[in-house]
Design an enzyme around this catalytic site. Structure first.
Site, PDB file in Angstrom:
ATOM      1  N   ARG A  87       3.439  -1.093  21.141  1.00  0.00           N
ATOM      2  CA  ARG A  87       2.363  -0.264  20.608  1.00  0.00           C
ATOM      3  C   ARG A  87       0.991  -0.855  20.941  1.00  0.00           C
ATOM      4  NH1 ARG A  87       4.071   0.587  14.534  1.00  0.00           N
ATOM      5  NH2 ARG A  87       2.187   1.854  14.419  1.00  0.00           N
ATOM      6  N   GLN A 117      -5.710   4.731   7.479  1.00  0.00           N
ATOM      7  CA  GLN A 117      -4.329   4.260   7.375  1.00  0.00           C
ATOM      8  C   GLN A 117      -3.900   3.684   8.720  1.00  0.00           C
ATOM      9  OE1 GLN A 117      -1.790   7.347   5.015  1.00  0.00           O
ATOM     10  NE2 GLN A 117      -3.427   8.450   6.036  1.00  0.00           N
ATOM     11  N   ASN A 118      -4.715   3.903   9.730  1.00  0.00           N
ATOM     12  CA  ASN A 118      -4.339   3.522  11.093  1.00  0.00           C
ATOM     13  C   ASN A 118      -4.537   2.030  11.324  1.00  0.00           C
ATOM     14  OD1 ASN A 118      -3.921   6.222  11.390  1.00  0.00           O
ATOM     15  ND2 ASN A 118      -5.819   6.609  12.522  1.00  0.00           N
ATOM     16  N   ASP A 120      -4.713   0.941  14.570  1.00  0.00           N
ATOM     17  CA  ASP A 120      -4.987   0.903  16.023  1.00  0.00           C
ATOM     18  C   ASP A 120      -6.384   0.428  16.400  1.00  0.00           C
ATOM     19  OD1 ASP A 120      -5.128   4.557  15.973  1.00  0.00           O
ATOM     20  OD2 ASP A 120      -6.701   3.086  15.520  1.00  0.00           O
ATOM     21  N   HIS A 135      -3.792  -0.208   5.893  1.00  0.00           N
ATOM     22  CA  HIS A 135      -2.467  -0.670   6.357  1.00  0.00           C
ATOM     23  C   HIS A 135      -2.566  -1.792   7.380  1.00  0.00           C
ATOM     24  CE1 HIS A 135      -0.713   3.490   5.061  1.00  0.00           C
ATOM     25  NE2 HIS A 135      -0.870   2.658   4.048  1.00  0.00           N
ATOM     26  N   CYS A 146       2.595 -20.302   6.605  1.00  0.00           N
ATOM     27  CA  CYS A 146       1.336 -20.964   6.184  1.00  0.00           C
ATOM     28  C   CYS A 146       0.135 -20.052   6.308  1.00  0.00           C
ATOM     29  CB  CYS A 146       1.124 -22.233   7.023  1.00  0.00           C
ATOM     30  SG  CYS A 146       0.675 -21.869   8.732  1.00  0.00           S
TER      31      CYS A 146
HETATM   32  C1  BV8 Z   1       4.006   0.024  -1.471  1.00  0.00           C
HETATM   33  C2  BV8 Z   1       1.880   0.383   8.934  1.00  0.00           C
HETATM   34  C3  BV8 Z   1       5.046  -0.972  -3.281  1.00  0.00           C
HETATM   35  C4  BV8 Z   1       2.943  -0.170   9.792  1.00  0.00           C
HETATM   36  C5  BV8 Z   1       2.715   2.139   7.460  1.00  0.00           C
HETATM   37  C6  BV8 Z   1       4.233   5.916  -4.644  1.00  0.00           C
HETATM   38  C7  BV8 Z   1       3.401   4.827  -4.874  1.00  0.00           C
HETATM   39  C8  BV8 Z   1       3.533   3.663  -4.138  1.00  0.00           C
HETATM   40  C9  BV8 Z   1       4.501   3.556  -3.133  1.00  0.00           C
HETATM   41  C10 BV8 Z   1       5.326   4.620  -2.892  1.00  0.00           C
HETATM   42  C11 BV8 Z   1       5.210   5.796  -3.640  1.00  0.00           C
HETATM   43  N1  BV8 Z   1       6.135   6.664  -3.177  1.00  0.00           N
HETATM   44  C12 BV8 Z   1       6.829   6.089  -2.163  1.00  0.00           C
HETATM   45  C13 BV8 Z   1       6.383   4.837  -1.985  1.00  0.00           C
HETATM   46  C14 BV8 Z   1       6.918   3.905  -1.007  1.00  0.00           C
HETATM   47  C15 BV8 Z   1       6.223   3.990   0.346  1.00  0.00           C
HETATM   48  C16 BV8 Z   1       5.952   5.405   0.778  1.00  0.00           C
HETATM   49  O1  BV8 Z   1       4.847   5.903   0.592  1.00  0.00           O
HETATM   50  N2  BV8 Z   1       6.954   6.043   1.375  1.00  0.00           N
HETATM   51  C17 BV8 Z   1       6.759   7.402   1.851  1.00  0.00           C
HETATM   52  C18 BV8 Z   1       7.205   7.507   3.320  1.00  0.00           C
HETATM   53  C19 BV8 Z   1       7.548   8.318   0.933  1.00  0.00           C
HETATM   54  N3  BV8 Z   1       4.976   3.238   0.303  1.00  0.00           N
HETATM   55  C20 BV8 Z   1       5.036   1.944   0.598  1.00  0.00           C
HETATM   56  O2  BV8 Z   1       6.053   1.328   0.858  1.00  0.00           O
HETATM   57  C21 BV8 Z   1       3.693   1.204   0.589  1.00  0.00           C
HETATM   58  N4  BV8 Z   1       3.884  -0.004  -0.159  1.00  0.00           N
HETATM   59  O3  BV8 Z   1       3.672   0.934  -2.140  1.00  0.00           O
HETATM   60  O4  BV8 Z   1       4.594  -1.102  -1.963  1.00  0.00           O
HETATM   61  C22 BV8 Z   1       4.769  -2.234  -3.966  1.00  0.00           C
HETATM   62  C23 BV8 Z   1       4.053  -2.188  -5.150  1.00  0.00           C
HETATM   63  C24 BV8 Z   1       3.833  -3.358  -5.818  1.00  0.00           C
HETATM   64  C25 BV8 Z   1       4.299  -4.581  -5.302  1.00  0.00           C
HETATM   65  C26 BV8 Z   1       4.980  -4.611  -4.081  1.00  0.00           C
HETATM   66  C27 BV8 Z   1       5.227  -3.436  -3.410  1.00  0.00           C
HETATM   67  C28 BV8 Z   1       3.296   0.773   2.000  1.00  0.00           C
HETATM   68  C29 BV8 Z   1       3.036   1.986   2.862  1.00  0.00           C
HETATM   69  C30 BV8 Z   1       2.467   1.541   4.217  1.00  0.00           C
HETATM   70  C31 BV8 Z   1       3.565   1.570   5.244  1.00  0.00           C
HETATM   71  N5  BV8 Z   1       2.996   1.256   6.544  1.00  0.00           N
HETATM   72  N6  BV8 Z   1       2.230   1.772   8.636  1.00  0.00           N
HETATM   73  C32 BV8 Z   1       2.972   0.509  11.133  1.00  0.00           C
HETATM   74  O5  BV8 Z   1       2.094   1.358  11.430  1.00  0.00           O
HETATM   75  O6  BV8 Z   1       3.868   0.154  11.891  1.00  0.00           O
HETATM   76  S1  BV8 Z   1       2.938   3.772   7.130  1.00  0.00           S
HETATM   77  C33 BV8 Z   1       2.494   4.792   8.427  1.00  0.00           C
HETATM   78  O7  BV8 Z   1       2.323   6.070   7.815  1.00  0.00           O
HETATM   79  C34 BV8 Z   1       1.149   4.522   9.115  1.00  0.00           C
HETATM   80  O8  BV8 Z   1       0.344   3.557   8.489  1.00  0.00           O
HETATM   81  C35 BV8 Z   1       0.460   5.866   8.997  1.00  0.00           C
HETATM   82  O9  BV8 Z   1      -0.897   5.781   9.072  1.00  0.00           O
HETATM   83  C36 BV8 Z   1       0.944   6.266   7.677  1.00  0.00           C
HETATM   84  C37 BV8 Z   1       0.701   7.665   7.234  1.00  0.00           C
HETATM   85  O10 BV8 Z   1       1.101   8.533   8.265  1.00  0.00           O
HETATM   86  P1  BV8 Z   1      -0.038   9.485   8.872  1.00  0.00           P
HETATM   87  O11 BV8 Z   1      -1.191   8.628   9.280  1.00  0.00           O
HETATM   88  O12 BV8 Z   1      -0.312  10.578   7.918  1.00  0.00           O
HETATM   89  O13 BV8 Z   1       0.649   9.997  10.192  1.00  0.00           O
HETATM   90  P2  BV8 Z   1       1.704  11.187  10.330  1.00  0.00           P
HETATM   91  O14 BV8 Z   1       2.316  11.081  11.682  1.00  0.00           O
HETATM   92  O15 BV8 Z   1       2.585  11.223   9.125  1.00  0.00           O
HETATM   93  O16 BV8 Z   1       0.808  12.517  10.271  1.00  0.00           O
HETATM   94  C38 BV8 Z   1      -0.089  12.804  11.319  1.00  0.00           C
HETATM   95  C39 BV8 Z   1      -0.837  14.064  10.912  1.00  0.00           C
HETATM   96  O17 BV8 Z   1      -1.836  14.329  11.884  1.00  0.00           O
HETATM   97  C40 BV8 Z   1       0.054  15.292  10.837  1.00  0.00           C
HETATM   98  O18 BV8 Z   1      -0.252  16.017   9.651  1.00  0.00           O
HETATM   99  C41 BV8 Z   1      -0.345  16.110  12.085  1.00  0.00           C
HETATM  100  O19 BV8 Z   1      -0.271  17.512  11.843  1.00  0.00           O
HETATM  101  C42 BV8 Z   1      -1.784  15.707  12.260  1.00  0.00           C
HETATM  102  N7  BV8 Z   1      -2.305  15.756  13.635  1.00  0.00           N
HETATM  103  C43 BV8 Z   1      -1.632  15.440  14.786  1.00  0.00           C
HETATM  104  N8  BV8 Z   1      -2.489  15.584  15.836  1.00  0.00           N
HETATM  105  C44 BV8 Z   1      -3.700  15.966  15.330  1.00  0.00           C
HETATM  106  C45 BV8 Z   1      -3.587  16.080  13.925  1.00  0.00           C
HETATM  107  N9  BV8 Z   1      -4.610  16.461  13.134  1.00  0.00           N
HETATM  108  C46 BV8 Z   1      -5.786  16.735  13.740  1.00  0.00           C
HETATM  109  N10 BV8 Z   1      -5.984  16.635  15.069  1.00  0.00           N
HETATM  110  C47 BV8 Z   1      -4.960  16.267  15.889  1.00  0.00           C
HETATM  111  N11 BV8 Z   1      -5.176  16.197  17.222  1.00  0.00           N
HETATM  112 ZN    ZN Z   2       2.463 -21.660   9.955  1.00  0.00          ZN
END
Ligand code: BV8
Ligand code: ZN
Length: 266
Positions: A87, A117-118, A120, A135, A146
């Site tokens: 990536r 959230q990105n 990049d 993120h 460390c």
């Molecule tokens: C946490 C980094 C708990 C890595 C990513 C409620 C509360 C808290 C947590 C949760 C909850 N419910 C569920 C959870 C758990 C989980 C979660 O949310 N799961 C989801 C899938 C149900 N959340 C977590 O695990 C978070 N951690 O809460 O920990 C905790 C609490 C206390 C103590 C310890 C732990 C961590 C979440 C972060 C995960 N990391 N990424 C990596 O990138 O490799 S998530 C990933 O999704 C990316 O960061 C990304 O940015 C993010 C969101 O996705 P989008 O950006 O929306 O992208 P997507 O493809 O989905 O959508 C794109 C959109 O663009 C579409 O709508 C499309 O139509 C549109 N589009 C496309 N082209 C265009 C366009 N629009 C306009 N113009 C265009 N040209």
């Molecule tokens: Zn180290």
């Protein structure tokens, strides 16, 4: 049509001022002071970076649990590292697009905060100056034992998971994996900016990942005018004030054009 939200499906966009926006929005744009852009993977799609969900989303080919989590990394560090290296290679070959540049230019007319959230780094490369990265950032890495930093460009990237020079621990990308806490200061600052904003643009996000997806709700609760820019309806569409459908790289420059005209009349 959904009550409460006016939808705007622009005709095929030809010139820079081709789109008409509804008056209520233009009034907000004219007098706003603080603007927040809450962005997701969709804003980088026109730069050539695949989104996560939707048609060509990368999560379709694999489940986030498989790679974007700590256990997967500790079980198979080279596989997870290689996925991020792949990536990073893509990100290093692409440029920010007109959507990123328009957001940076908004700073000439408003107090702008980007809450992304990105991972990049494209908002930074486009010149935005106030960015909260909920993120993390793929250009940063750290030792799991460390916490020594290993950030590009000075850190020589390898295809297998590097070891810490200080303690021999595994080096991981500085991104937030599923099940991991978000950086609290970034989240709190982003949330506060949204709650205090006059307009909150929600750009290119499916709004399904939490707690980041609470940001537009904080904006709404704080009395902000919430505008969604997306190709399609999302989880958020029913609660925003205005949905503008189309490509963010085409819509944002047109909104900027409108803002320039409106603000010079002030
Ligand atoms: C946490 C980094 C708990 C890595 C990513 C409620 C509360 C808290 C947590 C949760 C909850 N419910 C569920 C959870 C758990 C989980 C979660 O949310 N799961 C989801 C899938 C149900 N959340 C977590 O695990 C978070 N951690 O809460 O920990 C905790 C609490 C206390 C103590 C310890 C732990 C961590 C979440 C972060 C995960 N990391 N990424 C990596 O990138 O490799 S998530 C990933 O999704 C990316 O960061 C990304 O940015 C993010 C969101 O996705 P989008 O950006 O929306 O992208 P997507 O493809 O989905 O959508 C794109 C959109 O663009 C579409 O709508 C499309 O139509 C549109 N589009 C496309 N082209 C265009 C366009 N629009 C306009 N113009 C265009 N040209
Ligand atoms: Zn180290």
């Amino acid at each position: 049509m959904e009550r409460g939200t006016l939808q705007h499906v622009p005709r095929s966009i030809k010139s820079s001022t081709d789109m008409q926006f509804k008056d209520q929005f233009l009034q907000k744009l004219k007098y706003a002071k603080r603007i927040v852009f809450f962005t997701g993977a969709g804003i980088s799609a026109e730069s050539g970076i695949a989104t996560f969900r939707g048609a060509d989303g990368i999560w379709n080919k694999m489940k986030p649990e498989e790679l974007a989590n700590f256990d997967a990394f500790m079980k198979n560090p080279d596989l997870v590292w290689e996925w991020y290296q792949h990536r990073r290679d893509i990100i290093h070959k692409v440029q920010p697009n007109t959507g990123h540049f328009a957001i940076a230019e908004f700073e000439k007319f408003y107090d702008v905060t980007v809450v992304t959230q990105n991972i990049d780094n494209l908002h930074k490369r486009a010149g935005s100056s106030k960015i909260y990265e909920l993120h993390g950032n793929i250009e940063r890495n750290y030792c799991v034992d460390c916490y020594e930093s290993y950030n590009t460009p000075n850190f020589e990237l390898t295809n297998t998971a590097p070891r810490c020079e200080k303690c021999g621990g595994l080096v991981r990308p500085d991104v937030v994996w599923f099940g991991e806490m978000l950086p609290q200061d970034e989240l709190e600052s982003g949330d506060k900016a949204a709650a205090w904003s006059d307009i909150c643009f929600v750009v290119g996000t499916s709004a399904v990942v939490y707690p980041a997806a609470y940001i537009p709700m904080s904006a709404k609760k704080g009395g902000s005018y919430v505008v969604e820019i997306n190709l399609e309806r999302t989880e958020l569409s029913r609660s925003v004030d205005y949905s503008i459908y189309g490509k963010s790289g085409e819509i944002l420059p047109q909104i900027l054009e409108q803002a320039k005209n409106l603000r010079t009349d002030l």
